[in-house]
Design an enzyme around this catalytic site. Sequence first.
Site, mmCIF file in Angstrom:
data_model
loop_
_atom_site.group_PDB
_atom_site.id
_atom_site.type_symbol
_atom_site.label_atom_id
_atom_site.label_comp_id
_atom_site.label_asym_id
_atom_site.label_seq_id
_atom_site.Cartn_x
_atom_site.Cartn_y
_atom_site.Cartn_z
ATOM 1 C CB SER A 263 -0.883 0.010 1.241
ATOM 2 O OG SER A 263 -0.072 0.291 2.365
ATOM 3 C CE LYS A 264 -2.294 6.363 -2.463
ATOM 4 N NZ LYS A 264 -3.679 6.640 -2.236
ATOM 5 N NE ARG A 265 0.552 0.459 6.185
ATOM 6 C CZ ARG A 265 1.237 -0.647 6.434
ATOM 7 N NH1 ARG A 265 2.351 -0.600 7.121
ATOM 8 N NH2 ARG A 265 0.790 -1.818 6.016
ATOM 9 C CG HIS A 266 4.492 -1.298 2.036
ATOM 10 N ND1 HIS A 266 3.161 -1.616 2.019
ATOM 11 C CD2 HIS A 266 5.014 -1.936 3.113
ATOM 12 C CE1 HIS A 266 2.893 -2.434 3.019
ATOM 13 N NE2 HIS A 266 3.996 -2.632 3.703
ATOM 14 N N GLY A 267 5.578 3.009 0.209
ATOM 15 C CA GLY A 267 6.237 3.839 -0.799
ATOM 16 C C GLY A 267 5.288 4.051 -1.955
#
Length: 499
Positions: A263-267
């Site tokens: 997800s966006k959390r991972h970049g």
Amino acid sequence: MPGIKQETPAGGTVRVRFAPSPTGPLHIGGARSALFNWLFARRYGGVFLVRIEDTDLERSSKVSEHSILDDLLWLGIDWDEGIRVGGACGPYRQTERLELYRKHAGELLARRYAYYCYCSEEDLAAERESLLARGEMPRYLGRCRSLDSAGRARLEGEGRRPVVRFKVPSDRIVNINDLVRGEVSFECSGIGDFIIMKSDGIPTYNFAVVVDDHTMSISHVIRAEEHLSNTPRQVLLYEALGWLAPDFAHISLILGRDRSKMSKRHGATAIGQYREKGYLPEALVNFLALLGWSPEGEEEIFSLEQLKEMFSLDRVAKSPAVFDLDKLNWLNGHYIRRLPVERLTELAIPFLERAGYIKPPVSPERYNWLKLAVSSVQEYLSCVEEVVAHVGIYFTDEVTLEGEEAGIVMAQDQVPAVLTTLRDKLSGACELTARLARELLKEVGKETGAGGKKVFMPVRIALTGRTHGPELNQVMAILGREKVAARLTAALERDNKDL
Ligand code: GLU
């Protein structure tokens, strides 16, 4: 592999598709699905088509559609048939195919495989709650299944507009022989009659996808694992419509390094974000191909041309793929190092402009100089964006010492003599080429009796503030005689002040 069918249909033509919903940009997962379909089509001499699934009227947009298609083309994924290019099975945008869905929904209604449902949101919410309260799976229990025409007329008289629901045979088990996952069975009892046409006459995904895949003669549906749970619904629809279902291949989820769903959390998750940072399409394609597929052997660098000779579904893993940004950076660095310097310079120019380092138009002399500057840092880049940080030393006149080690080196006894000697030698030079710079550094070593690092390090730090970087003689040539002299003077003055 036991239980896994042959991936090419006996004697049949391979026709595969990528069917994005234009509700946002092209993401890593979508791009991987597109790539696997493309590679499969190319490997087996088949057709790859692109269809736009825009039945979510609120969230779909032409802007997203264009950006998805442009990103695909940028990656080198073209299509033989479909949106923009046309073909015999068009139109290739679902909102332009509504008549077709209505026709087939009409057939299902006529043959009693489907029925009109008038339940309101409140009715459905109440049913859902009571099922949950009994610990059962929430689903539609078929209240409108047995409505007769008088009942329908009464509800329509109340102004209700019906949806069309598909009758799910609750005693069935649907078996899917997935080309990646093997045998997968689904009990229909938990599914409930699902909507195929909404009250505004727009089909739902599960219905439109079946009508389209059939009418577009799709032989293999290769898509993300998250659609596996939709597949039994689709298989039931194929059966009811009297159509042969395509083969299915569900490719695994992509996880972040912490093993949770990417997800966006991972970049960055959108292809466009990588494009903007200066990742190269050849690196991304190589990286995407390895997200869930692996070739035989240890090699990891593959061009699209090579991949399309090698790709097969039997080497697509069942286990989730892990998105490893370090690996993408490594691959991208590899491809950047192999770029002709002219191309890298072209790619770097927009970044340098944005950083305020250059202003267009770039004169031919300035362009040649830029090429030297860019080429000196080429080996250090893992994406083109980083060029700005690396070439900064050529554009700023302020040199600031970075790190403790730089200060320690500059405090060494030989430093004033080294810097002064070099500066004196420069005043006699006309054009400072890399070759001349190397000569001068050697002479300084001889004259001061301080060889190797004792010369290079302080000079490098005086010119760049850093202890590492591009070849020193190249740095000197790129800076030119005057800037080198000025920075040596500034370093000597700094040194005096410190004393
Ligand atoms: N429009 C669907 C999606 O974007 C396509 C799913 C499929 O390939 O069947 O997820």
